[in-house]
Structures are given as structure tokens and as C-alpha cells.
Design an enzyme around this catalytic site. Structure first.
Site, mmCIF file in Angstrom:
data_model
loop_
_atom_site.group_PDB
_atom_site.id
_atom_site.type_symbol
_atom_site.label_atom_id
_atom_site.label_comp_id
_atom_site.label_asym_id
_atom_site.label_seq_id
_atom_site.Cartn_x
_atom_site.Cartn_y
_atom_site.Cartn_z
ATOM 1 N N LYS A 85 0.723 -1.321 -0.095
ATOM 2 C CA LYS A 85 0.094 0.317 -0.070
ATOM 3 C C LYS A 85 0.901 1.293 -0.023
ATOM 4 C CE LYS A 85 -4.317 -1.749 1.734
ATOM 5 N NZ LYS A 85 -3.966 -3.250 1.942
HETATM 6 C C1 LIG Z 1 -4.715 -4.296 1.560
HETATM 7 C C2 LIG Z 1 -3.695 -5.608 1.476
HETATM 8 C C3 LIG Z 1 -4.341 -6.550 0.577
HETATM 9 C C4 LIG Z 1 -5.541 -6.848 0.085
HETATM 10 O O1 LIG Z 1 -5.240 -5.780 -1.380
HETATM 11 P P1 LIG Z 1 -6.482 -5.496 -2.277
HETATM 12 O O2 LIG Z 1 -6.011 -4.332 -3.139
HETATM 13 O O3 LIG Z 1 -7.361 -4.551 -1.184
HETATM 14 O O4 LIG Z 1 -7.111 -6.369 -2.771
HETATM 15 C C5 LIG Z 1 -3.475 -7.824 0.706
HETATM 16 N N1 LIG Z 1 -2.440 -7.826 1.424
HETATM 17 C C6 LIG Z 1 -1.908 -6.916 2.085
HETATM 18 C C7 LIG Z 1 -0.862 -7.059 3.186
HETATM 19 C C8 LIG Z 1 -2.602 -5.556 2.469
HETATM 20 O O5 LIG Z 1 -2.295 -4.835 3.048
#
Ligand SMILES: *Cc1c(COP(=O)(O)O)cnc(C)c1O
Length: 434
Positions: free
Chosen positions: A107
């Protein structure tokens, strides 16, 4: 580039509006008018390009002339300033490591690019921008670090008191400056309700310039396509078909991968791996979309009961579920299989993955064996560093794991937060007093 709402093709805005508003007024998500396509020669000759240069070439196509080239280059340099290496585990299998950013999860790419883009659009405005974001853990820290120290933008992170992990809380509450952690005596749903109420409150909007930093913002999605293109650059034997497994919740990461595929990166198939929260898996299997309350799992960043980016995926394939199925496979795994996956990858490859990556690993393994695929580039996307989920991972592999320096540093800092009850009036009075 112009953007339209997934709920109304005639609702068209420029990039700036799409970024600053986040969500379309009709509740839809913004989509680019067309997915830009790279020339074949660009895709086939990526070698001389750095990760940042690939990011620049990609972003330019999605943004057009709304940000000058020099400015855009600067935004990329300041946001995409950590690597996304493809690490080979065997002839067949490699890991795309997306956890080298400041908060150790993928993210960081989206949050940092969005923050610097908003900073650019906000510059010169005499009114401070106030970002409100509710978090159940990972989003909040990526957003906080992304906006940290940016002038003219204040960020308020609302998190549920006592309901996030110590590591997650430390990441949110030790920054200060323009970042304020609001510790809400309630649940994550309360935090979300408070943020939504604030956005529609007349007094607050009259006095404050409010915006959200939520995961549906198109400026978070665009930079996530960079690392798929960059992964392709790193593949040694490009003649073998490419299969990429993405641990999925809100489907933002998967959607960005599908953007890259549409742009011309020759990826054979994506796998959207889910945990017990299997709304997407069920949708692909039964063609029925049945959003529901999320359930707690070990891969908690994927605990999503109503994956919002599905609207974008459906739009991307013109509403045809058969087309989606041609491009994406999905399978869901329980916590038991998650732990098993962590263990298996450690024993087979001497490599430590986190619970989210483990769900992706299981789905990838199943897809390869059920289709009898033996000569492919199988890539599992590792979305978080295993140290973020230390207890679960150590239990699974029966061994202590090291905490990276950038995480250890914030664990030693003092927590600063403002505790508020979960009444909207309390939040409103607090914001008005600032
Ligand atoms: C947010 C997140 C996900 C999921 O990603 P999306 O884009 O919401 O499908 C998977 N793994 C981690 C570690 C995350 O922080």
C-alpha cells in the site's frame, strides 16, 4: 486523460477532480476513458528502463498534460523510491516483493503516489486540505507515511481503540507533525461511519476543506500497475507463459495488474486469491455477487466483504463475466491452509512469507497442478513483510524472524494519540476546534 464514473459513463471529470474527490458523486469509481496501450517495441525492450522510468512512462499515459513532465518525474522520484524485486525461488516459481516501503506493505506505492499528487494539486491554494481516513490497520499507516511532512495538508487517522496490533498502532501514532492519530473508543465500523458523517456535514464542509484517502482513489491504483510492468522486465525467460497470483481483498492490487495486462504486458493469467472472505471467488464461480459482512482471518488486510474494485474489473471487461474468467481465476483458502502455506514455502524454498502471501501461494499451487502447468513463470505477489505478522509466522515456521530496522525504529518511539468516543458530535467539535 478524462475519467468517468463506473455508474454513469456521462459523468466525466479531469484527472485532478478524480484524485481530489476520490469517489464520483453518484457513488461510482473513476475509470480512465481508455486504458492506454504501450507499443510492442516498448514492452519488448524494457531492459534499459529503471523502475522509476517505467513508472514515469506509465503515469504519463494515465495523466496526460495535467501534470507537467518535470513535476511528474519529481512525484515519481519522491514516491516510488524503494524497489520491487522479483526473487527467484525455483525454475518455475518467483516472488514479487512489494514490502520494501516505509510501512512494509504494498500500500506504500499507492499511498505515497497519491499523497504527492494531491500535494501538487493543492499547492497555491490558501485553504488547508484535511484528509480523514478510517483504518483497521494497514491503510492508515501507509497513508500517514505518504502524507508525512507535506505542507498544506493535515491528516487525521481514525482507528478503533484496542483493535489493531501493537505494530500497526505504533506506525500510526509515532509520526506527529501533520499526522494526528484519533483513537476511537469503538469499532472499525464506527470509525468509517464517523468519516462518512464528516464528509456530508454542512458545518464541517463550510469551515474545512475535507478529502478522503481511501483505497478507491484512482491515484492509488495507477502506481500499482508500475510494479507489474517492472516485474515483466525482470523475468529472465520471457518465452514461458506468465501466471501471477495476487492475494486480494478490495481487489485494488488485482485491478492494477489487469490494467498492466490491458496495456500490453503479456501476462497469461491472474489469480485473485481470497481468504474465507470469498465474495470475489464466489462471483467468478457462480456469477452471483453477494456482498456480506467480513469475517476475521489471519490475513486480515483481505477481510473485505464488499470488494469495491469489482466495479472497475467488470467495467474493464465490458460487463462480460466470461471475459473476466478468461483473464482471472480465483480460489479461496482458510486460515489452516494459510499457516500450511507459510510452513511449506519455508520448508521447500527456505523463504519466509506472510499470511497474505500464503493465501496467494496456495491458489497458485492449485492452479498450476490442476492445469498440469510445468513450464511457466509462476509469480506470487508478496504484499507485506512477514515481520508485520510476527506471531503467526513464527508459530508456523517454529523459528524467530528478524524485524527490519525501519519497523524497529517506530516500535521504540512514544505513542501519541487523541482518544475520542464514537459520537459524531465529539469528532465534529474536535475538528472545528482545530
Ligand atoms: C490491502 C492488502 C491486501 C489486499 O489488497 P487489495 O488491493 O485490497 O485487494 C493484501 N495484502 C496486504 C498485506 C494488504 O495490506
Amino acid at each position: 486523460m478524462k475519467y468517468f464514473s463506473t455508474r454513469n459513463k456521462n459523468n466525466i471529470v479531469d484527472f485532478r477532480t478524480a484524485v481530489m474527490n476520490g469517489l464520483a458523486q453518484d457513488g461510482g469509481l473513476f475509470m480512465p476513458e481508455m486504458i492506454p496501450i504501450f507499443s510492442k517495441s516498448f514492452i519488448e525492450n524494457l531492459d534499459p528502463f529503471s523502475f522509476q522510468e517505467i513508472g514515469f512512462e506509465t503515469a504519463k499515459k494515465f495523466i496526460g498534460d495535467e501534470i507537467g513532465e518535470q513535476k511528474l518525474q519529481e512525484i515519481i522520484q519522491r514516491s516510488i523510491n524503494f524497489p520491487a524485486p522479483l526473487v527467484q525461488l525455483s525454475d518455475q516459481l518467483s516472488v514479487l516483493e512489494l514490502f520494501h516501503g516505509p510501512t512494509l506493505a504494498f500500500k506504500d506505492f499507492g499511498a505515497r503516489f497519491m499523497a504527492k499528487t494531491m500535494e501538487y494539486f493543492e499547492k497555491g491554494s490558501d485553504k488547508k486540505l484535511n484528509i480523514l481516513v478510517a483504518t483497521s490497520g494497514d491503510t492508515g499507516s501507509a497513508v500517514a507515511y505518504g502524507f508525512y511532512g507535506i505542507e498544506g495538508i493535515d491528516v487525521y487517522i481514525l482507528y478503533p481503540k484496542g483493535k489493531i496490533s501493537l505494530i500497526q498502532e505504533k506506525q500510526l501514532t509515532t509520526l506527529d507533525k501533520n499526522i494526528t492519530a484519533l483513537e476511537i473508543d469503538g469499532t472499525f465500523d464506527d470509525c468509517q461511519r464517523l468519516v462518512k458523517s464528516a464528509f456530508v456535514d454542512e458545518d464541517l464542509n463550510a469551515k474545512l476543506n475535507l478529502s478522503s484517502a481511501n483505497s478507491i482513489n484512482i491515484a492509488r491504483l495507477i502506481p500499482q500497475s508500475f510494479y507489474y510492468i517492472n516485474a515483466y522486465r525482470q523475468i529472465k525467460d520471457k518465452s514461458k507463459p506468465i501466471i501471477i497470483s495476487v492475494p486480494s481483498g478490495n481487489l485494488g492490487n488485482l485491478t492494477a495488474g489487469l490494467f498492466a495486462k490491458k496495456m500490453g504486458v503479456p501476462i497469461e493469467k491472474f489469480i485473485g486469491a481470497t481468504n474465507k472472505n470469498d465474495v470475489f471467488t464466489e462471483y467468478l464461480t457462480t456469477a452471483k455477487f453477494n456482498p456480506r459482512k467480513s469475517e476475521l482471518t489471519l490475513s486480515n488486510a483481505m477481510d473485505v466483504g464488499n470488494p469495491s474494485n469489482l466495479e472497475r474489473i467488470i467495467e474493464l471487461y465490458e460487463g462480460s463475466i466470461d471475459k473476466i474468467r478468461d483473464n482471472v481465476y480465483s480460489k479461496s483458502y482458510s486460515d489452516e491452509f494459510t499457516v500450511e502455506g507459510i510452513k511449506e514455502v519455508y520448508e521447500k524454498y527456505n523463504y519466509v512469507i506472510d499470511p497474505h502471501g500464503a493465501v496467494g501461494y496456495q491458489a497458485l499451487k492449485h492452479f498450476l497442478s490442476s492445469n498440469n502447468l510445468k513450464n511457466v513463470n509462476a509469480i506470487m505477489v508478496e504484499t507485506a513483510h512477514p515481520a508485520k505478522f510476527k506471531d503467526v509466522v513464527e508459530d508456523a515456521i517454529q523459528k524467530e524472524i528478524e524485524i527490519p530496522e525501519r519497523l524497529a525504529v517506530c516500535l521504540n518511539k512514544e505513542k501519541h494519540s487523541i482518544v475520542l468516543d464514537s459520537k459524531f458530535k465529539t469528532l465534529k467539535d474536535y475538528l472545528l476546534s482545530r
